[in-house]
Write a protein that holds these residues in place. Structure first.
Motif, mmCIF file in Angstrom:
data_model
loop_
_atom_site.group_PDB
_atom_site.id
_atom_site.type_symbol
_atom_site.label_atom_id
_atom_site.label_comp_id
_atom_site.label_asym_id
_atom_site.label_seq_id
_atom_site.Cartn_x
_atom_site.Cartn_y
_atom_site.Cartn_z
ATOM 1 N N VAL A 118 -12.464 -6.731 -40.324
ATOM 2 C CA VAL A 118 -12.096 -6.403 -41.701
ATOM 3 C C VAL A 118 -11.388 -7.576 -42.361
ATOM 4 N N GLY A 119 -10.447 -8.205 -41.635
ATOM 5 C CA GLY A 119 -9.735 -9.343 -42.198
ATOM 6 C C GLY A 119 -10.664 -10.483 -42.540
ATOM 7 N N ALA A 120 -11.618 -10.767 -41.639
ATOM 8 C CA ALA A 120 -12.576 -11.835 -41.900
ATOM 9 C C ALA A 120 -13.457 -11.505 -43.097
ATOM 10 N N ALA A 121 -13.943 -10.276 -43.151
ATOM 11 C CA ALA A 121 -14.813 -9.879 -44.265
ATOM 12 C C ALA A 121 -14.069 -9.946 -45.594
ATOM 13 N N ARG A 122 -12.830 -9.473 -45.619
ATOM 14 C CA ARG A 122 -12.074 -9.502 -46.875
ATOM 15 C C ARG A 122 -11.778 -10.929 -47.316
ATOM 16 N N ALA A 123 -11.541 -11.825 -46.348
ATOM 17 C CA ALA A 123 -11.299 -13.223 -46.705
ATOM 18 C C ALA A 123 -12.524 -13.829 -47.374
ATOM 19 N N VAL A 124 -13.703 -13.538 -46.831
ATOM 20 C CA VAL A 124 -14.936 -14.060 -47.431
ATOM 21 C C VAL A 124 -15.190 -13.426 -48.790
ATOM 22 N N MET A 125 -14.872 -12.156 -48.924
ATOM 23 C CA MET A 125 -15.135 -11.449 -50.182
ATOM 24 C C MET A 125 -14.146 -11.811 -51.280
ATOM 25 N N ASP A 126 -13.029 -12.408 -50.928
ATOM 26 C CA ASP A 126 -11.996 -12.761 -51.902
ATOM 27 C C ASP A 126 -12.475 -13.933 -52.766
ATOM 28 N N PRO A 127 -12.643 -13.743 -54.063
ATOM 29 C CA PRO A 127 -13.152 -14.834 -54.906
ATOM 30 C C PRO A 127 -12.229 -16.039 -54.938
ATOM 31 N N ALA A 128 -10.937 -15.839 -54.697
ATOM 32 C CA ALA A 128 -9.998 -16.965 -54.689
ATOM 33 C C ALA A 128 -10.229 -17.892 -53.507
ATOM 34 N N GLN A 129 -10.947 -17.433 -52.487
ATOM 35 C CA GLN A 129 -11.185 -18.239 -51.294
ATOM 36 C C GLN A 129 -12.537 -18.951 -51.325
ATOM 37 N N ARG A 130 -13.352 -18.671 -52.298
ATOM 38 C CA ARG A 130 -14.686 -19.259 -52.329
ATOM 39 C C ARG A 130 -14.754 -20.490 -53.230
ATOM 40 N N PRO A 131 -15.666 -21.408 -52.866
ATOM 41 C CA PRO A 131 -16.607 -21.393 -51.757
ATOM 42 C C PRO A 131 -15.910 -21.410 -50.396
ATOM 43 N N THR A 132 -16.495 -20.680 -49.456
ATOM 44 C CA THR A 132 -15.906 -20.566 -48.130
ATOM 45 C C THR A 132 -16.959 -20.745 -47.049
ATOM 46 N N LEU A 133 -16.490 -21.097 -45.878
ATOM 47 C CA LEU A 133 -17.328 -21.212 -44.687
ATOM 48 C C LEU A 133 -16.729 -20.318 -43.623
ATOM 49 N N PHE A 134 -17.560 -19.522 -42.951
ATOM 50 C CA PHE A 134 -17.074 -18.829 -41.758
ATOM 51 C C PHE A 134 -17.884 -19.326 -40.556
ATOM 52 N N HIS A 135 -17.197 -19.419 -39.429
ATOM 53 C CA HIS A 135 -17.837 -20.023 -38.258
ATOM 54 C C HIS A 135 -17.177 -19.559 -36.976
ATOM 55 N N CYS A 136 -17.900 -19.753 -35.871
ATOM 56 C CA CYS A 136 -17.329 -19.611 -34.538
ATOM 57 C C CYS A 136 -17.660 -20.899 -33.791
ATOM 58 N N ALA A 137 -17.998 -20.834 -32.525
ATOM 59 C CA ALA A 137 -18.326 -22.055 -31.782
ATOM 60 C C ALA A 137 -19.806 -22.411 -31.916
ATOM 61 N N ALA A 138 -20.671 -21.411 -31.753
ATOM 62 C CA ALA A 138 -22.111 -21.653 -31.804
ATOM 63 C C ALA A 138 -22.749 -21.197 -33.110
ATOM 64 N N GLY A 139 -22.061 -20.350 -33.848
ATOM 65 C CA GLY A 139 -22.596 -19.880 -35.119
ATOM 66 C C GLY A 139 -23.671 -18.837 -34.987
ATOM 67 N N LYS A 140 -23.715 -18.139 -33.837
ATOM 68 C CA LYS A 140 -24.797 -17.173 -33.653
ATOM 69 C C LYS A 140 -24.330 -15.747 -33.376
ATOM 70 N N ASP A 141 -23.230 -15.570 -32.626
ATOM 71 C CA ASP A 141 -22.837 -14.230 -32.198
ATOM 72 C C ASP A 141 -21.742 -13.638 -33.097
ATOM 73 N N ARG A 142 -20.535 -14.181 -33.036
ATOM 74 C CA ARG A 142 -19.481 -13.713 -33.938
ATOM 75 C C ARG A 142 -19.869 -13.983 -35.380
ATOM 76 N N THR A 143 -20.372 -15.187 -35.628
ATOM 77 C CA THR A 143 -20.822 -15.538 -36.975
ATOM 78 C C THR A 143 -21.998 -14.672 -37.395
ATOM 79 N N GLY A 144 -22.918 -14.424 -36.476
ATOM 80 C CA GLY A 144 -24.077 -13.600 -36.791
ATOM 81 C C GLY A 144 -23.705 -12.171 -37.121
ATOM 82 N N THR A 145 -22.687 -11.654 -36.431
ATOM 83 C CA THR A 145 -22.235 -10.285 -36.699
ATOM 84 C C THR A 145 -21.634 -10.178 -38.093
ATOM 85 N N LEU A 146 -20.739 -11.114 -38.443
ATOM 86 C CA LEU A 146 -20.131 -11.071 -39.775
ATOM 87 C C LEU A 146 -21.179 -11.314 -40.855
ATOM 88 N N ALA A 147 -22.104 -12.234 -40.621
ATOM 89 C CA ALA A 147 -23.161 -12.483 -41.597
ATOM 90 C C ALA A 147 -23.984 -11.223 -41.843
#
Length: 247
Positions: A120-149
């Motif tokens: 929830v915290g990660a999703a709200r950070a991305v959804m916050d217009p004050a934080q964009r443009p934003t990048l979200f990432h993990c180590a490989a960009g496929k599992d944790r990143t894939g879930t949030l994406a």
């Protein structure tokens, strides 16, 4: 254009970057499109690290990043992290964690069940217009990143087959990502005994995860049930979706 072509067209080729792409440029079911240049997803952002790329400062400036949402655990972030403050970028860490599952689908569902507050915290950070443009990432960009994406794209109404294609596109980068990580702690221990095939994203994994999410009412229902104000979800959708085909 088929989903695979749409996804491939959003890949960002930067010095030091692996598995980096724009969440924008995808169609929503209502005929609108996700805006480009607002939300990026990726593996470890070596493009922003002077130790990895001599063009780090210029590349971050070109992207116009205001914030980065790091989905890694503390032990990972302590091992390597770009100097975000030097770039004038706000660093936010919301680690996605889950117990080991008997499949990748189970692990992704575990991120939502084990510590939903971090999702929830990660999703709200991305959804916050004050934080964009934003990048979200993990180590490989496929599992944790894939879930949030997947959660964010589902909120935006991107069809499931396109979300699956976005997830599966990470397969092209897995070999290079594993080569980079295997001799680095803590990943050397984490990846011991794993194979390329076992680490490669499969379309059916994400299809199964989305089916499980749909059984809970979809990403929007899950986020709202876990404390995200409906107004934030509505504002995110209004801000990120635009009329007409993506440029």
């Amino acid at each position: 254009m088929d989903p695979e072509q749409l996804v491939a067209a959003r890949t960002l080729e930067l010095d030091g970057a692996l598995n980096l792409r724009d969440l924008g440029g995808l169609p929503a079911a209502d005929g609108r499109w996700v805006r480009r240049g607002q939300v990026l997803r990726g593996a470890y952002p070596g493009f922003a690290d002077p130790a990895t790329s001599p063009h780090a400062a210029a590349q971050v400036a070109d992207l116009g990043l205001r914030s980065v949402v790091d989905l890694r655990r503390a032990s990972e972030a302590e091992t390597e992290n770009p100097p975000w403050a030097d770039h004038g970028v706000t660093w936010l860490r919301w680690p996605l964690v889950a117990a080991e599952g008997d499949s990748w689908t189970a692990r992704y569902a575990g991120y939502l069940a084990t510590r939903p507050e971090t999702v929830v915290g990660a999703a709200r950070a991305v959804m916050d217009p004050a934080q964009r443009p934003t990048l979200f990432h993990c180590a490989a960009g496929k599992d944790r990143t894939g879930t949030l994406a997947a959660l964010l794209l589902d909120v935006l109404g991107v069809p499931a087959e396109v979300v699956v294609a976005d997830y599966a596109h990470s397969a092209a980068a897995v070999a290079a990502v594993l080569d980079r990580l295997r001799d680095r702690p803590p990943y050397d221990a984490m990846l011991a005994g794993t194979t390329l095939a076992g680490q490669t994203p499969r379309a059916d994994t994400m299809a199964d995860f989305l089916a499980g999410l749909a059984a809970q009412g979809g990403a929007e229902a899950w986020l709202v049930a876990h404390g995200v104000p409906q107004a934030e979800v509505d504002a995110f959708r209004a801000d990120l979706l635009e009329d007409g085909p993506a440029a």
